[in-house]
Design an enzyme around this catalytic site. Structure first.
Site, PDB file in Angstrom:
ATOM      1  N   GLU A  58      -6.634   5.250   7.597  1.00 36.29           N
ATOM      2  CA  GLU A  58      -6.352   6.644   7.238  1.00 36.29           C
ATOM      3  C   GLU A  58      -7.529   7.258   6.492  1.00 36.29           C
ATOM      4  O   GLU A  58      -7.819   8.451   6.644  1.00 36.29           O
ATOM      5  CB  GLU A  58      -5.062   6.717   6.415  1.00 36.29           C
ATOM      6  CG  GLU A  58      -3.830   6.414   7.262  1.00 36.29           C
ATOM      7  CD  GLU A  58      -2.626   5.951   6.470  1.00 36.29           C
ATOM      8  OE1 GLU A  58      -1.618   5.616   7.099  1.00 36.29           O
ATOM      9  OE2 GLU A  58      -2.701   5.899   5.217  1.00 36.29           O
TER      10      GLU A  58
ATOM     11  N   GLY B  59       2.926  -1.233   4.276  1.00 36.14           N
ATOM     12  CA  GLY B  59       3.044   0.200   4.082  1.00 36.14           C
ATOM     13  C   GLY B  59       4.458   0.605   3.708  1.00 36.14           C
ATOM     14  O   GLY B  59       4.913   0.404   2.579  1.00 36.14           O
ATOM     15  N   GLY B  60       5.186   1.154   4.674  1.00 37.42           N
ATOM     16  CA  GLY B  60       6.512   1.707   4.398  1.00 37.42           C
ATOM     17  C   GLY B  60       7.476   0.747   3.731  1.00 37.42           C
ATOM     18  O   GLY B  60       8.236   1.131   2.829  1.00 37.42           O
TER      19      GLY B  60
ATOM     20  N   ASN C 274       0.874  -1.174   0.000  1.00 36.64           N
ATOM     21  CA  ASN C 274       0.000   0.000   0.000  1.00 36.64           C
ATOM     22  C   ASN C 274       0.910   1.223   0.000  1.00 36.64           C
ATOM     23  O   ASN C 274       1.459   1.606   1.032  1.00 36.64           O
ATOM     24  CB  ASN C 274      -0.899  -0.012   1.239  1.00 36.64           C
ATOM     25  CG  ASN C 274      -1.766   1.235   1.335  1.00 36.64           C
ATOM     26  OD1 ASN C 274      -2.041   1.887   0.325  1.00 36.64           O
ATOM     27  ND2 ASN C 274      -2.205   1.567   2.534  1.00 36.64           N
ATOM     28  N   TRP C 275       1.077   1.823  -1.158  1.00 39.06           N
ATOM     29  CA  TRP C 275       2.055   2.901  -1.316  1.00 39.06           C
ATOM     30  C   TRP C 275       1.596   4.207  -0.683  1.00 39.06           C
ATOM     31  O   TRP C 275       2.395   5.116  -0.498  1.00 39.06           O
ATOM     32  CB  TRP C 275       2.339   3.119  -2.801  1.00 39.06           C
ATOM     33  CG  TRP C 275       3.153   2.034  -3.436  1.00 39.06           C
ATOM     34  CD1 TRP C 275       3.418   0.788  -2.937  1.00 39.06           C
ATOM     35  CD2 TRP C 275       3.808   2.094  -4.711  1.00 39.06           C
ATOM     36  NE1 TRP C 275       4.185   0.073  -3.812  1.00 39.06           N
ATOM     37  CE2 TRP C 275       4.440   0.850  -4.916  1.00 39.06           C
ATOM     38  CE3 TRP C 275       3.898   3.066  -5.697  1.00 39.06           C
ATOM     39  CZ2 TRP C 275       5.176   0.563  -6.069  1.00 39.06           C
ATOM     40  CZ3 TRP C 275       4.619   2.792  -6.842  1.00 39.06           C
ATOM     41  CH2 TRP C 275       5.258   1.553  -7.026  1.00 39.06           C
ATOM     42  N   LYS C 276       0.297   4.332  -0.400  1.00 39.64           N
ATOM     43  CA  LYS C 276      -0.248   5.564   0.162  1.00 39.64           C
ATOM     44  C   LYS C 276       0.054   6.748  -0.771  1.00 39.64           C
ATOM     45  O   LYS C 276       0.034   6.576  -1.987  1.00 39.64           O
ATOM     46  CB  LYS C 276       0.259   5.769   1.587  1.00 39.64           C
ATOM     47  CG  LYS C 276       0.022   4.527   2.466  1.00 39.64           C
ATOM     48  CD  LYS C 276       0.318   4.756   3.917  1.00 39.64           C
ATOM     49  CE  LYS C 276       0.072   3.476   4.700  1.00 39.64           C
ATOM     50  NZ  LYS C 276       0.239   3.664   6.157  1.00 39.64           N
TER      51      LYS C 276
ATOM     52  N   SER D  55       2.352  -2.510  10.339  1.00 39.44           N
ATOM     53  CA  SER D  55       3.819  -2.395  10.344  1.00 39.44           C
ATOM     54  C   SER D  55       4.522  -3.734  10.171  1.00 39.44           C
ATOM     55  O   SER D  55       5.550  -4.008  10.800  1.00 39.44           O
ATOM     56  CB  SER D  55       4.302  -1.709  11.641  1.00 39.44           C
ATOM     57  OG  SER D  55       3.827  -0.382  11.705  1.00 39.44           O
TER      58      SER D  55
ATOM     59  N   HIS E 112      -9.322   1.716   4.661  1.00 39.34           N
ATOM     60  CA  HIS E 112      -8.081   1.868   5.422  1.00 39.34           C
ATOM     61  C   HIS E 112      -8.295   2.869   6.556  1.00 39.34           C
ATOM     62  O   HIS E 112      -9.060   3.820   6.424  1.00 39.34           O
ATOM     63  CB  HIS E 112      -6.952   2.347   4.501  1.00 39.34           C
ATOM     64  CG  HIS E 112      -5.596   2.265   5.120  1.00 39.34           C
ATOM     65  ND1 HIS E 112      -5.117   3.229   5.979  1.00 39.34           N
ATOM     66  CD2 HIS E 112      -4.623   1.325   5.025  1.00 39.34           C
ATOM     67  CE1 HIS E 112      -3.905   2.895   6.375  1.00 39.34           C
ATOM     68  NE2 HIS E 112      -3.587   1.742   5.820  1.00 39.34           N
TER      69      HIS E 112
ATOM     70  N   GLU F  25      -5.688  -4.544  10.378  1.00 41.45           N
ATOM     71  CA  GLU F  25      -4.717  -3.483  10.620  1.00 41.45           C
ATOM     72  C   GLU F  25      -5.039  -2.781  11.934  1.00 41.45           C
ATOM     73  O   GLU F  25      -5.854  -1.852  11.968  1.00 41.45           O
ATOM     74  CB  GLU F  25      -4.763  -2.460   9.477  1.00 41.45           C
ATOM     75  CG  GLU F  25      -4.310  -3.011   8.144  1.00 41.45           C
ATOM     76  CD  GLU F  25      -3.675  -1.921   7.290  1.00 41.45           C
ATOM     77  OE1 GLU F  25      -2.629  -2.187   6.707  1.00 41.45           O
ATOM     78  OE2 GLU F  25      -4.221  -0.812   7.244  1.00 41.45           O
TER      79      GLU F  25
ATOM     80  N   GLY G 225       1.967   2.876  10.841  1.00 45.14           N
ATOM     81  CA  GLY G 225       2.827   4.048  10.726  1.00 45.14           C
ATOM     82  C   GLY G 225       3.452   4.476  12.034  1.00 45.14           C
ATOM     83  O   GLY G 225       4.063   5.538  12.118  1.00 45.14           O
TER      84      GLY G 225
END
Length: 255
Positions: free
Chosen positions: A100, A237-238, A13-15, A216, A98, A170, A176
């Site tokens: 966010e 994510g990251g 998930n590149w956001k 994460s 999500h 999640e 994050g």
């Protein structure tokens, strides 16, 4: 993971990261590293990157996903993107609900449900996110929160449609933040999600649904998390923005 019953899926998930040129470079770097993967490999990218990404992964085993979709096919919804638009440019997966989106953009279980049904109707595969807040975990109501989300997000979604659904657990407190649920905590909630699906549908349906962990997960903890029976992959994510780290997670899911 239990690959005898269901597919393992590692989805990045590149956001709001990577321009189209950066997306092409990253996917070109990832592709040779994951070419022998024994799991589904997906990159969910920003809307403006999709066309470039689809072109970049041609001839590879990487699928491209979007990070959201509207429930209407067209209309006066400035800034939104329809499932038909996504399908025509080559998207196969769509991240929905999500935390966010829920936290910053007013997403609710009702709108997640509408988006999920629209994505399924279009023949795309939703990755539906559920998870509790830190306060909710501390109050010991994780199961109540998750059960409510599952029941509302999949209201009126048929057992047949569930064959194309991926659920991502999640925990909001682990997104994050660098914090990660322990492998046992992740397994406990993923197993509870499966139990809830079994009550809503059947054990057969529940056993066939891919349930990812997404709080994460990274190259250092993926193997332990993925060793659990009910953790069928990850929504990353990251770590999905670094080719070597993403590839390491894919490798952990390919054992």
């Amino acid at each position: 993971m239990n690959k005898a019953l269901r597919k393992a899926v590692i989805a990045g998930n590149w956001k709001m990261n990577k321009t189209p040129s950066e997306a092409k470079a990253l996917l070109n770097e990832i592709a040779p590293l994951v070419k022998d993967a024994d799991c589904e490999v997906v990159a969910c990218v920003p809307y403006v990157d999709i066309t470039t990404a689809v072109e970049a992964v041609k001839g590879t085993n990487i699928k491209i996903g979007a990070e959201n979709a509207h429930w209407e096919e067209k209309g006066a919804f400035t800034g939104e993107i329809s499932t038909g638009m996504l399908k025509e440019v080559g998207v196969e997966y769509v991240v929905l609900g999500h935390s966010e989106r829920r936290q910053y953009f007013g997403e609710t279980d009702e709108t997640v449900n509408k988006r999920t049904k629209a994505v399924l109707k279009a023949g795309l595969k939703p990755i539906v996110c559920v998870g509790e807040l830190l306060w909710e975990r501390e109050c010991n109501i994780t199961e109540e929160v998750i059960a409510r989300q599952i029941k509302l997000d999949f209201f009126d979604v048929t057992a047949e449609d569930m064959k194309n659904v991926v659920i991502a657990y999640e925990p909001v407190w682990a997104i994050g933040t660098g914090k990660t649920a322990t492998a046992d905590q992740a397994e406990e909630v993923c197993a509870f999600i499966r139990e809830t699906l079994a009550k809503l549908y059947s054990k057969e349906v529940a056993d066939g649904v891919t349930i990812q962990y997404g709080g994460s997960m990274n190259d250092a903890n993926a193997a332990e998390l993925l060793s659990k029976e009910d953790v069928d992959g990850g929504l990353i994510g990251g770590a999905s923005l670094v080719a070597e780290k993403f590839a390491a997670i894919v490798k952990a899911a390919s054992v």
